[in-house]
Design a protein around this motif. Structure first.
Motif, PDB file in Angstrom:
ATOM      1  N   PHE A  24      34.663  47.072  44.680  1.00 18.72           N
ATOM      2  CA  PHE A  24      34.733  46.277  45.701  1.00 18.72           C
ATOM      3  C   PHE A  24      34.556  44.749  45.230  1.00 18.72           C
ATOM      4  O   PHE A  24      35.290  44.014  45.648  1.00 18.72           O
ATOM      5  CB  PHE A  24      33.934  46.773  46.606  1.00 18.72           C
ATOM      6  CG  PHE A  24      33.893  46.082  48.186  1.00 18.72           C
ATOM      7  CD1 PHE A  24      34.520  46.646  49.238  1.00 18.72           C
ATOM      8  CD2 PHE A  24      33.479  44.824  48.317  1.00 18.72           C
ATOM      9  CE1 PHE A  24      34.815  46.045  50.309  1.00 18.72           C
ATOM     10  CE2 PHE A  24      33.600  44.103  49.429  1.00 18.72           C
ATOM     11  CZ  PHE A  24      34.309  44.698  50.560  1.00 18.72           C
ATOM     12  N   ASP A  25      33.473  44.442  44.869  1.00 16.39           N
ATOM     13  CA  ASP A  25      33.085  43.175  44.367  1.00 16.39           C
ATOM     14  C   ASP A  25      34.025  42.476  43.336  1.00 16.39           C
ATOM     15  O   ASP A  25      34.543  41.318  43.671  1.00 16.39           O
ATOM     16  CB  ASP A  25      31.929  43.007  43.605  1.00 16.39           C
ATOM     17  CG  ASP A  25      30.564  43.368  44.722  1.00 16.39           C
ATOM     18  OD1 ASP A  25      30.868  43.358  45.892  1.00 16.39           O
ATOM     19  OD2 ASP A  25      29.459  43.681  44.273  1.00 16.39           O
ATOM     20  N   SER A  41      42.966  44.654  52.299  1.00 12.30           N
ATOM     21  CA  SER A  41      41.963  43.737  53.254  1.00 12.30           C
ATOM     22  C   SER A  41      41.788  42.283  52.388  1.00 12.30           C
ATOM     23  O   SER A  41      41.616  41.537  52.934  1.00 12.30           O
ATOM     24  CB  SER A  41      40.714  44.392  53.376  1.00 12.30           C
ATOM     25  OG  SER A  41      39.940  44.524  52.005  1.00 12.30           O
ATOM     26  N   THR A  42      41.883  42.456  51.027  1.00 15.16           N
ATOM     27  CA  THR A  42      41.876  41.232  50.214  1.00 15.16           C
ATOM     28  C   THR A  42      43.124  40.201  50.383  1.00 15.16           C
ATOM     29  O   THR A  42      43.094  39.203  50.893  1.00 15.16           O
ATOM     30  CB  THR A  42      41.676  41.338  48.579  1.00 15.16           C
ATOM     31  OG1 THR A  42      42.808  42.030  48.349  1.00 15.16           O
ATOM     32  CG2 THR A  42      40.505  42.193  48.498  1.00 15.16           C
ATOM     33  N   GLY A  91      36.933  35.006  39.472  1.00 18.44           N
ATOM     34  CA  GLY A  91      36.173  35.121  40.860  1.00 18.44           C
ATOM     35  C   GLY A  91      35.285  33.813  40.723  1.00 18.44           C
ATOM     36  O   GLY A  91      34.662  33.383  41.692  1.00 18.44           O
ATOM     37  N   LEU A 102      40.955  48.559  50.550  1.00 21.50           N
ATOM     38  CA  LEU A 102      40.249  47.663  49.605  1.00 21.50           C
ATOM     39  C   LEU A 102      41.328  46.424  49.215  1.00 21.50           C
ATOM     40  O   LEU A 102      41.226  45.295  49.925  1.00 21.50           O
ATOM     41  CB  LEU A 102      39.708  47.838  48.495  1.00 21.50           C
ATOM     42  CG  LEU A 102      39.012  46.847  47.538  1.00 21.50           C
ATOM     43  CD1 LEU A 102      37.926  45.996  48.630  1.00 21.50           C
ATOM     44  CD2 LEU A 102      38.041  47.521  46.353  1.00 21.50           C
ATOM     45  N   TYR A 103      42.450  46.768  48.766  1.00 24.01           N
ATOM     46  CA  TYR A 103      43.473  45.851  48.249  1.00 24.01           C
ATOM     47  C   TYR A 103      44.079  44.918  49.568  1.00 24.01           C
ATOM     48  O   TYR A 103      43.988  43.754  49.594  1.00 24.01           O
ATOM     49  CB  TYR A 103      44.560  46.471  47.422  1.00 24.01           C
ATOM     50  CG  TYR A 103      45.769  45.561  47.153  1.00 24.01           C
ATOM     51  CD1 TYR A 103      45.718  44.598  46.032  1.00 24.01           C
ATOM     52  CD2 TYR A 103      46.997  45.490  47.911  1.00 24.01           C
ATOM     53  CE1 TYR A 103      46.681  43.799  45.565  1.00 24.01           C
ATOM     54  CE2 TYR A 103      47.869  44.803  47.636  1.00 24.01           C
ATOM     55  CZ  TYR A 103      47.608  43.786  46.522  1.00 24.01           C
ATOM     56  OH  TYR A 103      48.772  42.971  46.122  1.00 24.01           O
ATOM     57  N   ASN A 116      40.902  38.754  43.822  1.00 21.24           N
ATOM     58  CA  ASN A 116      41.931  38.433  44.807  1.00 21.24           C
ATOM     59  C   ASN A 116      41.773  37.337  45.702  1.00 21.24           C
ATOM     60  O   ASN A 116      42.648  36.812  46.436  1.00 21.24           O
ATOM     61  CB  ASN A 116      42.267  39.861  45.559  1.00 21.24           C
ATOM     62  CG  ASN A 116      42.813  40.848  44.516  1.00 21.24           C
ATOM     63  OD1 ASN A 116      43.007  40.521  43.347  1.00 21.24           O
ATOM     64  ND2 ASN A 116      43.291  41.950  45.196  1.00 21.24           N
ATOM     65  N   VAL A 117      40.476  37.033  45.981  1.00 21.00           N
ATOM     66  CA  VAL A 117      40.066  36.104  47.029  1.00 21.00           C
ATOM     67  C   VAL A 117      39.198  34.875  46.689  1.00 21.00           C
ATOM     68  O   VAL A 117      39.804  33.770  46.654  1.00 21.00           O
ATOM     69  CB  VAL A 117      39.351  36.612  48.389  1.00 21.00           C
ATOM     70  CG1 VAL A 117      39.031  35.797  49.484  1.00 21.00           C
ATOM     71  CG2 VAL A 117      40.131  37.936  48.736  1.00 21.00           C
ATOM     72  N   LYS A 118      38.245  35.286  45.764  1.00 11.63           N
ATOM     73  CA  LYS A 118      37.437  34.219  45.273  1.00 11.63           C
ATOM     74  C   LYS A 118      37.969  33.068  44.438  1.00 11.63           C
ATOM     75  O   LYS A 118      38.186  31.967  44.464  1.00 11.63           O
ATOM     76  CB  LYS A 118      36.164  34.681  44.782  1.00 11.63           C
ATOM     77  CG  LYS A 118      35.110  35.084  45.836  1.00 11.63           C
ATOM     78  CD  LYS A 118      33.981  35.521  44.911  1.00 11.63           C
ATOM     79  CE  LYS A 118      33.237  34.137  44.454  1.00 11.63           C
ATOM     80  NZ  LYS A 118      31.883  34.662  43.508  1.00 11.63           N
ATOM     81  N   ALA A 135      43.082  38.731  53.878  1.00 15.72           N
ATOM     82  CA  ALA A 135      41.878  37.526  53.738  1.00 15.72           C
ATOM     83  C   ALA A 135      42.826  36.253  53.046  1.00 15.72           C
ATOM     84  O   ALA A 135      42.779  35.147  53.451  1.00 15.72           O
ATOM     85  CB  ALA A 135      40.868  37.729  52.671  1.00 15.72           C
ATOM     86  N   TYR A 185      37.620  41.736  45.143  1.00 16.42           N
ATOM     87  CA  TYR A 185      37.493  40.604  46.274  1.00 16.42           C
ATOM     88  C   TYR A 185      37.165  39.230  45.130  1.00 16.42           C
ATOM     89  O   TYR A 185      37.696  38.183  45.620  1.00 16.42           O
ATOM     90  CB  TYR A 185      36.345  40.900  46.946  1.00 16.42           C
ATOM     91  CG  TYR A 185      36.784  41.121  48.560  1.00 16.42           C
ATOM     92  CD1 TYR A 185      37.145  40.095  49.435  1.00 16.42           C
ATOM     93  CD2 TYR A 185      36.848  42.503  48.805  1.00 16.42           C
ATOM     94  CE1 TYR A 185      37.541  40.513  50.555  1.00 16.42           C
ATOM     95  CE2 TYR A 185      37.357  42.782  50.177  1.00 16.42           C
ATOM     96  CZ  TYR A 185      38.002  41.916  50.893  1.00 16.42           C
ATOM     97  OH  TYR A 185      38.082  42.326  52.121  1.00 16.42           O
TER      98      TYR A 185
END
Length: 254
Positions: free
Chosen positions: A110-111, A160-161, A67, A157-158, A117-119, A164, A114
């Motif tokens: 959580f961090d 939601s990523t 990330g 959680l997954y 999977n996103v950053k 995004a 994200y």
């Protein structure tokens, strides 16, 4: 060996197993020079050796996409160097899936989810898309998930990523599409390599679908080849469902 991606240079993240591996193998079979990337050099070497044994072109670049912007930019730099200066196709596939309930998910997890999977795909795209623009064009394919639109009681959680990531797909299509870089996503259903005689818990999630069971990684790879090829030259900003009909169709048993 086909030729739909002949002469193209591709980077596939998380390509030492399952969907990512199948995409790397399919790209190479269509003529692309593929960078296989992941955390395990041993597993990456197996994929590369298999591709080369079939007369394809592939190299492994180790990367732990945690990330941080630096990790993503470092992968972009090394992949471009190995490929001879540029990347024509980027597949943002790497991701992690914790199956905890919302109440059981701690802040560290959580961090981390994200971040990976996103950053990580955000900064990898930031590193590569402008170079694609300068080179005259390219294709970016993101991996979403069917559970971004059909809620299930685990994996909030997954999902939601991946929601995004699918939103980023549309935003990037608007940002980079007018400058020659097509950005699209694939939303797989439950996809796993079959293990003879072994049932998988994910199988039940595909009950009541037209497909009637889990899909294999090659199904997603075929879709990725299409989106990466000139056949999809007029395709921008879509999320292509490869999910056996999970999100669109309910089969009523007689």
């Amino acid at each position: 060996m086909g030729g739909r991606l002949q002469g193209k240079r591709a980077l596939v993240t998380g390509s030492t197993s399952n969907i990512g591996r199948a995409i790397a193998e399919a790209f190479s079979a269509e003529g692309a020079h593929v960078i296989v990337s992941g955390r395990s050099a041993e597993r990456g070497g197996v994929v590369v050796d298999g591709i080369r044994a079939r007369s394809g072109r592939a190299d492994f670049v180790k990367a732990d996409l945690d990330g941080s912007a630096e990790a993503s930019y470092a992968l972009a730099r090394e992949a471009m160097s190995v490929l001879g200066g540029g990347i024509d196709i980027l597949v943002n596939n790497a991701g992690i899936y914790p199956g905890d309930s919302t109440a059981d998910t701690d802040e560290k997890t959580f961090d981390q989810v994200y971040a990976v999977n996103v950053k990580a795909p955000f900064f990898l795209t930031a590193a590569i898309a402008p170079a694609m623009v300068e080179a005259g064009g390219g294709a970016i394919i993101n991996l979403g998930s069917w559970i971004t639109r059909l809620g299930v009681p685990v994996g909030a959680l997954y999902s939601s990523t991946k929601g995004a990531v699918e939103t980023l797909t549309r935003a990037w299509a608007a940002e980079f599409g007018p400058r020659g870089v097509r950005v699209n996503a694939i939303s797989p259903g439950v996809i796993l390599e079959p293990t003879p005689g072994v049932a998988h818990p994910g199988e039940v999630m595909m009950n009541g679908t037209p497909a009637g069971g889990m899909g294999e990684p090659q199904a997603v790879a075929h879709a990725a080849v299409y989106l990466a090829s000139e056949e999809a030259a007029f395709v921008h900003g879509i999320v292509l469902d490869v999910d056996g009909g999970r999100t669109t169709t309910a089969v009523i048993a007689a």
